[in-house]
Design an enzyme around this catalytic site. Structure first.
Site, PDB file in Angstrom:
ATOM      1  N   PHE A  59       0.807  -1.221   0.000  1.00 44.50           N
ATOM      2  CA  PHE A  59       0.000   0.000   0.000  1.00 44.50           C
ATOM      3  C   PHE A  59       0.843   1.275   0.000  1.00 44.50           C
ATOM      4  O   PHE A  59       0.286   2.375   0.068  1.00 44.50           O
ATOM      5  CB  PHE A  59      -0.966   0.004   1.196  1.00 44.50           C
ATOM      6  CG  PHE A  59      -0.306  -0.116   2.559  1.00 44.50           C
ATOM      7  CD1 PHE A  59       0.245   0.990   3.196  1.00 44.50           C
ATOM      8  CD2 PHE A  59      -0.245  -1.345   3.196  1.00 44.50           C
ATOM      9  CE1 PHE A  59       0.847   0.885   4.436  1.00 44.50           C
ATOM     10  CE2 PHE A  59       0.346  -1.460   4.465  1.00 44.50           C
ATOM     11  CZ  PHE A  59       0.890  -0.336   5.073  1.00 44.50           C
ATOM     12  N   ARG A  87      -3.380   6.344  21.315  1.00 45.64           N
ATOM     13  CA  ARG A  87      -3.689   5.244  20.386  1.00 45.64           C
ATOM     14  C   ARG A  87      -5.020   4.580  20.754  1.00 45.64           C
ATOM     15  O   ARG A  87      -5.806   4.236  19.876  1.00 45.64           O
ATOM     16  CB  ARG A  87      -2.541   4.233  20.354  1.00 45.64           C
ATOM     17  CG  ARG A  87      -1.354   4.769  19.566  1.00 45.64           C
ATOM     18  CD  ARG A  87      -0.163   3.849  19.620  1.00 45.64           C
ATOM     19  NE  ARG A  87      -0.330   2.648  18.829  1.00 45.64           N
ATOM     20  CZ  ARG A  87      -0.209   2.586  17.510  1.00 45.64           C
ATOM     21  NH1 ARG A  87       0.045   3.687  16.809  1.00 45.64           N
ATOM     22  NH2 ARG A  87      -0.322   1.459  16.866  1.00 45.64           N
ATOM     23  N   THR A  93      -6.143   0.817  13.428  1.00 44.39           N
ATOM     24  CA  THR A  93      -5.798   1.364  12.103  1.00 44.39           C
ATOM     25  C   THR A  93      -6.981   1.295  11.142  1.00 44.39           C
ATOM     26  O   THR A  93      -7.260   2.251  10.418  1.00 44.39           O
ATOM     27  CB  THR A  93      -4.605   0.573  11.508  1.00 44.39           C
ATOM     28  OG1 THR A  93      -3.511   0.658  12.417  1.00 44.39           O
ATOM     29  CG2 THR A  93      -4.193   1.131  10.160  1.00 44.39           C
ATOM     30  N   ARG A 104     -11.207   7.260  14.765  1.00 45.76           N
ATOM     31  CA  ARG A 104     -11.245   6.542  13.480  1.00 45.76           C
ATOM     32  C   ARG A 104     -12.618   5.924  13.237  1.00 45.76           C
ATOM     33  O   ARG A 104     -13.063   5.832  12.092  1.00 45.76           O
ATOM     34  CB  ARG A 104     -10.131   5.495  13.430  1.00 45.76           C
ATOM     35  CG  ARG A 104      -8.762   6.149  13.196  1.00 45.76           C
ATOM     36  CD  ARG A 104      -7.641   5.175  13.388  1.00 45.76           C
ATOM     37  NE  ARG A 104      -6.363   5.706  12.911  1.00 45.76           N
ATOM     38  CZ  ARG A 104      -5.193   5.196  13.243  1.00 45.76           C
ATOM     39  NH1 ARG A 104      -5.125   4.159  14.066  1.00 45.76           N
ATOM     40  NH2 ARG A 104      -4.077   5.723  12.766  1.00 45.76           N
ATOM     41  N   ASN A 114      -7.900   6.847   7.239  1.00 41.08           N
ATOM     42  CA  ASN A 114      -8.317   6.566   8.616  1.00 41.08           C
ATOM     43  C   ASN A 114      -8.261   7.799   9.526  1.00 41.08           C
ATOM     44  O   ASN A 114      -8.112   7.684  10.738  1.00 41.08           O
ATOM     45  CB  ASN A 114      -7.539   5.376   9.194  1.00 41.08           C
ATOM     46  CG  ASN A 114      -6.047   5.620   9.236  1.00 41.08           C
ATOM     47  OD1 ASN A 114      -5.577   6.674   8.835  1.00 41.08           O
ATOM     48  ND2 ASN A 114      -5.310   4.652   9.729  1.00 41.08           N
ATOM     49  N   GLU A 128       9.047  11.831  15.001  1.00 37.39           N
ATOM     50  CA  GLU A 128       7.994  12.415  14.154  1.00 37.39           C
ATOM     51  C   GLU A 128       7.738  13.884  14.521  1.00 37.39           C
ATOM     52  O   GLU A 128       7.504  14.714  13.639  1.00 37.39           O
ATOM     53  CB  GLU A 128       6.718  11.574  14.285  1.00 37.39           C
ATOM     54  CG  GLU A 128       6.906  10.188  13.676  1.00 37.39           C
ATOM     55  CD  GLU A 128       5.741   9.234  13.915  1.00 37.39           C
ATOM     56  OE1 GLU A 128       4.759   9.619  14.593  1.00 37.39           O
ATOM     57  OE2 GLU A 128       5.806   8.100  13.408  1.00 37.39           O
TER      58      GLU A 128
HETATM   59  P1  CMP Z   1      -0.929   5.320  10.092  1.00 32.66           P
HETATM   60  O1  CMP Z   1      -1.246   5.042  11.515  1.00 32.66           O
HETATM   61  O2  CMP Z   1      -0.684   6.742   9.717  1.00 32.66           O
HETATM   62  O3  CMP Z   1       0.324   4.450   9.655  1.00 32.66           O
HETATM   63  C1  CMP Z   1       0.527   3.948   8.368  1.00 32.66           C
HETATM   64  C2  CMP Z   1      -0.649   4.184   7.475  1.00 32.66           C
HETATM   65  O4  CMP Z   1      -0.715   3.346   6.354  1.00 32.66           O
HETATM   66  C3  CMP Z   1      -1.929   3.861   8.234  1.00 32.66           C
HETATM   67  O5  CMP Z   1      -2.165   4.792   9.233  1.00 32.66           O
HETATM   68  C4  CMP Z   1      -2.911   3.818   7.111  1.00 32.66           C
HETATM   69  O6  CMP Z   1      -3.287   5.129   6.637  1.00 32.66           O
HETATM   70  C5  CMP Z   1      -2.072   3.142   6.038  1.00 32.66           C
HETATM   71  N1  CMP Z   1      -2.301   1.683   6.030  1.00 32.66           N
HETATM   72  C6  CMP Z   1      -2.007   0.787   6.960  1.00 32.66           C
HETATM   73  N2  CMP Z   1      -2.337  -0.466   6.577  1.00 32.66           N
HETATM   74  C7  CMP Z   1      -2.875  -0.329   5.363  1.00 32.66           C
HETATM   75  C8  CMP Z   1      -3.428  -1.251   4.427  1.00 32.66           C
HETATM   76  N3  CMP Z   1      -3.469  -2.574   4.693  1.00 32.66           N
HETATM   77  N4  CMP Z   1      -3.886  -0.767   3.278  1.00 32.66           N
HETATM   78  C9  CMP Z   1      -3.834   0.546   3.009  1.00 32.66           C
HETATM   79  N5  CMP Z   1      -3.316   1.490   3.861  1.00 32.66           N
HETATM   80  C10 CMP Z   1      -2.851   1.043   5.012  1.00 32.66           C
END
Ligand code: CMP
Length: 139
Positions: A59, A87, A93, A104, A114, A128
């Site tokens: 992704f 969190r 996520t 979320r 998200n 970060e």
């Molecule tokens: P974040 O917590 O910002 O960290 C990494 C980001 O990648 C996550 O939030 C999502 O926006 C994205 N992400 C994580 N897993 C997936 C997935 N399986 N498919 C698409 N996007 C993803």
């Protein structure tokens, strides 16, 4: 001992869909203090750097296109045991699995879109935060 700061971004989908005010309001009502805040847009290069840990994921290209597609609001937040508490507050996520009432759950629309990011460790919260804010941009 757990740290007292975390880093978050309100992501482009949530900003463009006018959810920033509601999200910031929920964050403040939950007792997080805002120590730094700015509206900005990540370049493709900056997005790649920020999410470098995911560069081998299927992704990754889509994530970079999305995260550089529009404005974000980045913040440093303060609260006791901040990384874990935040969190829990934002939810899993994938918004489809996020507990009711989490950010979320309320504002995320897909695993990618998200709504917010939250650092996953004290170490990454520092990295970060430093990536987004200079020392004179913090309260
Ligand atoms: P974040 O917590 O910002 O960290 C990494 C980001 O990648 C996550 O939030 C999502 O926006 C994205 N992400 C994580 N897993 C997936 C997935 N399986 N498919 C698409 N996007 C993803």
């Amino acid at each position: 001992m757990a740290g007292d700061k975390t880093f978050t971004m309100i992501k482009p989908d949530a900003v463009v869909n006018h959810h920033s005010g509601a999200i910031i309001d929920l964050i403040l009502r939950e007792g997080f203090k805002i120590k730094a805040l700015k509206l900005t847009q990540l370049s493709v290069e900056k997005a790649k750097e920020f999410y470098a840990v995911h560069n081998d994921k299927p992704f990754f290209d889509s994530l970079i296109a999305y995260m550089s597609s529009g404005p974000i609001i980045s913040m440093i937040l303060e609260k006791e045991d901040c990384v874990q508490v935040f969190r829990d507050f934002i939810g899993t996520t994938n918004p489809a699995d996020a507990a009711e009432g989490t950010i979320r759950n309320l504002y995320g629309t897909s695993i990618e879109n998200n709504a917010v990011h939250g650092s996953d460790s004290d170490e990454n919260a520092t990295i970060e935060s430093d990536f987004h804010f200079s020392s004179d941009e913090r309260y």
